[in-house]
Write an enzyme that holds these catalytic residues in place. Structure first.
Site, PDB file in Angstrom:
ATOM      1  N   CYS A 148      -1.336   8.660   8.769  1.00 13.28           N
ATOM      2  CA  CYS A 148      -0.334   7.954   9.563  1.00 13.28           C
ATOM      3  C   CYS A 148      -0.912   6.808  10.401  1.00 13.28           C
ATOM      4  O   CYS A 148      -1.878   6.976  11.111  1.00 13.28           O
ATOM      5  CB  CYS A 148       0.340   8.954  10.487  1.00 13.28           C
ATOM      6  SG  CYS A 148       1.572   8.223  11.538  1.00 13.28           S
ATOM      7  N   GLU A 198       0.856  -1.187   0.000  1.00  9.14           N
ATOM      8  CA  GLU A 198       0.000   0.000   0.000  1.00  9.14           C
ATOM      9  C   GLU A 198       0.888   1.232   0.000  1.00  9.14           C
ATOM     10  O   GLU A 198       1.861   1.308   0.748  1.00  9.14           O
ATOM     11  CB  GLU A 198      -0.911   0.015   1.233  1.00  9.14           C
ATOM     12  CG  GLU A 198      -1.898  -1.121   1.232  1.00  9.14           C
ATOM     13  CD  GLU A 198      -2.983  -0.988   2.282  1.00  9.14           C
ATOM     14  OE1 GLU A 198      -3.718  -1.962   2.484  1.00  9.14           O
ATOM     15  OE2 GLU A 198      -3.090   0.080   2.901  1.00  9.14           O
ATOM     16  N   CYS A 216       1.900  -1.520  17.596  1.00  9.47           N
ATOM     17  CA  CYS A 216       1.565  -0.228  18.212  1.00  9.47           C
ATOM     18  C   CYS A 216       0.042  -0.106  18.365  1.00  9.47           C
ATOM     19  O   CYS A 216      -0.707  -0.390  17.428  1.00  9.47           O
ATOM     20  CB  CYS A 216       2.104   0.929  17.369  1.00  9.47           C
ATOM     21  SG  CYS A 216       3.891   0.860  17.179  1.00  9.47           S
TER      22      CYS A 216
HETATM   23  S1  SF4 Z   1       3.269   0.267  10.994  1.00  5.35           S
HETATM   24 FE1  SF4 Z   1       4.458   1.668  12.319  1.00  5.35          FE
HETATM   25  S2  SF4 Z   1       2.968   2.485  13.785  1.00  5.35           S
HETATM   26 FE2  SF4 Z   1       2.064   0.664  12.835  1.00  5.35          FE
HETATM   27  S3  SF4 Z   1       2.531  -1.069  14.223  1.00  5.35           S
HETATM   28 FE3  SF4 Z   1       4.133  -0.965  12.657  1.00  5.35          FE
HETATM   29  S4  SF4 Z   1       5.719   0.269  13.558  1.00  5.35           S
HETATM   30 FE4  SF4 Z   1       3.875   0.670  14.776  1.00  5.35          FE
END
Ligand code: SF4
Length: 363
Positions: free
Chosen positions: A343, A92, A121
């Protein structure tokens, strides 16, 4: 507004893919096949600069574009890997319009380094998928190729802020950066590339080695901090239980910064979790020894999120307080919220639904 574009394709190789090779490696490989340097270099330049794929020296397999969604000037697209799976694996990527110096319109491409992510996260959509697979350097560069030559837009900046933790796949990420910066290829200046991490210290040290090499001094490092202390950070980001804020600060102090460059510290502002003014003060004290810019990102609620987005008043108050503390601070907009491209919000819900129990979801 949303539209599908299944007819567009982007190449992925079966053998050594041109997408994963620097021009030097491509020429060397072509020489082994008996192809004169002048021809292979011309083919490499034509491939990257004009998107021309003829030549047939390297077998190319299609990485079809899955979906393309448009919200205003933000474009999110997926590339399908390994056709034939019940649930396709998809990269993506998001193309985000920005305002450059002097009001110039620029475009930033946000690329994925993995499908899914193992870091878990708490605020992140991608974390719900767990880690599905690492992407190869070629599959990372293919996202740039698709943006430039399939969607057809000039790309000025690249940020590794899509799906995945780049430091979990650091060697392929570095190999991709070598191609993206190649003067005969995409020719993106290293100062226009940013690698964003949750704070994997071993990866930060490995990246420091690359930054020490000629041509990579200006590579940018962004770090998701998101908390002023270990207690809050342990809850939000499992990585902190293994690599806490003190260890992270040590690694960041050692990261080589040239000229006027600075670290980018990302702070996702979540109401009632990390947005108090006292937390802002403590964050600024932690940041004090670092040469850095603080980027405050209003939380974008993921699907089934326990938290809402922060109010404008609380974002303004946090940014104002950090600035008053002497910390250079910016607020990031939320372009792409409606296509789940902001984000921490990339991630295919179809794959998440089909995720098998027991898959690795957090470190
Ligand atoms: S993509 Fe980035 S914000 Fe999401 S779980 Fe993985 S490290 Fe954490």
């Amino acid at each position: 507004m949303s539209s599908k574009a299944p007819e567009s394709t982007c190449p992925e190789s079966r053998g050594p893919s041109i997408l994963g090779l620097t021009s030097e490696a491509f020429v060397n490989h072509s020489t082994d096949l008996g192809i004169p340097t002048i021809d292979s270099l011309a083919a490499y330049r034509a491939f990257y600069r004009e998107g021309r794929r003829e030549g047939g020296w390297f077998a190319l397999e299609d990485m079809p574009m899955g979906t393309r969604e448009v919200e205003g000037e933000t474009i999110k697209f997926t590339l399908r890997l390994g056709a034939g799976r019940e649930v396709p694996h998809e990269t993506e990527s998001v193309m985000i319009p920005m305002q450059g110096r002097g009001g110039r319109r620029t475009r930033t491409l946000c690329v994925s380094s993995q499908i899914g992510c193992a870091m878990g996260c708490d605020f992140c959509e991608t974390a719900q998928m767990g880690l599905i697979r690492n992407l190869s350097a070629a599959q990372i560069v293919a996202q740039w190729f698709a943006a430039r030559h399939v969607v057809g837009e000039e790309i000025n900046n690249i940020v590794f802020m899509g799906m995945g933790e780049p430091m979990d796949n650091i060697e392929e990420v570095i190999a991709a950066i070598r191609v993206l910066t190649d003067h005969n290829g995409p020719s993106i200046p290293s100062s226009k590339i940013t690698i964003s991490t949750v704070g994997r210290i071993d990866g930060i040290r490995r990246l420091s080695e690359l930054v020490a090499e000629d041509g990579f001094h200006r590579l940018n490092l962004a770090v998701s901090v998101n908390a002023p202390d270990d207690e809050v950070r342990n809850e939000l980001m499992p990585i902190n239980r293994a690599m806490n804020l003190e260890a992270l600060q040590d690694a960041l102090l050692e990261f080589p910064l040239r000229g006027g460059s600075a670290l980018l510290i990302e702070y996702v502002l979540i109401p009632g979790v990390n947005d108090s003014l006292d937390q802002c003060d403590r964050l600024c004290r932690w940041l004090e020894p670092l040469r850095c810019s603080l980027n405050v990102i209003p939380y974008n609620p993921r699907r089934e999120s326990p938290w809402s987005a922060p109010t404008e008043t609380s974002v303004d108050a946090f940014v104002g307080r950090a600035t008053a503390n002497g910390q250079f601070t910016k607020r990031r907009g939320t372009k792409g919220r409606d296509v789940m491209a902001a984000c921490g919000q990339l991630g295919n819900p179809e794959i998440r639904r089909q995720r098998r129990p027991g898959r690795k979801t957090a470190s």
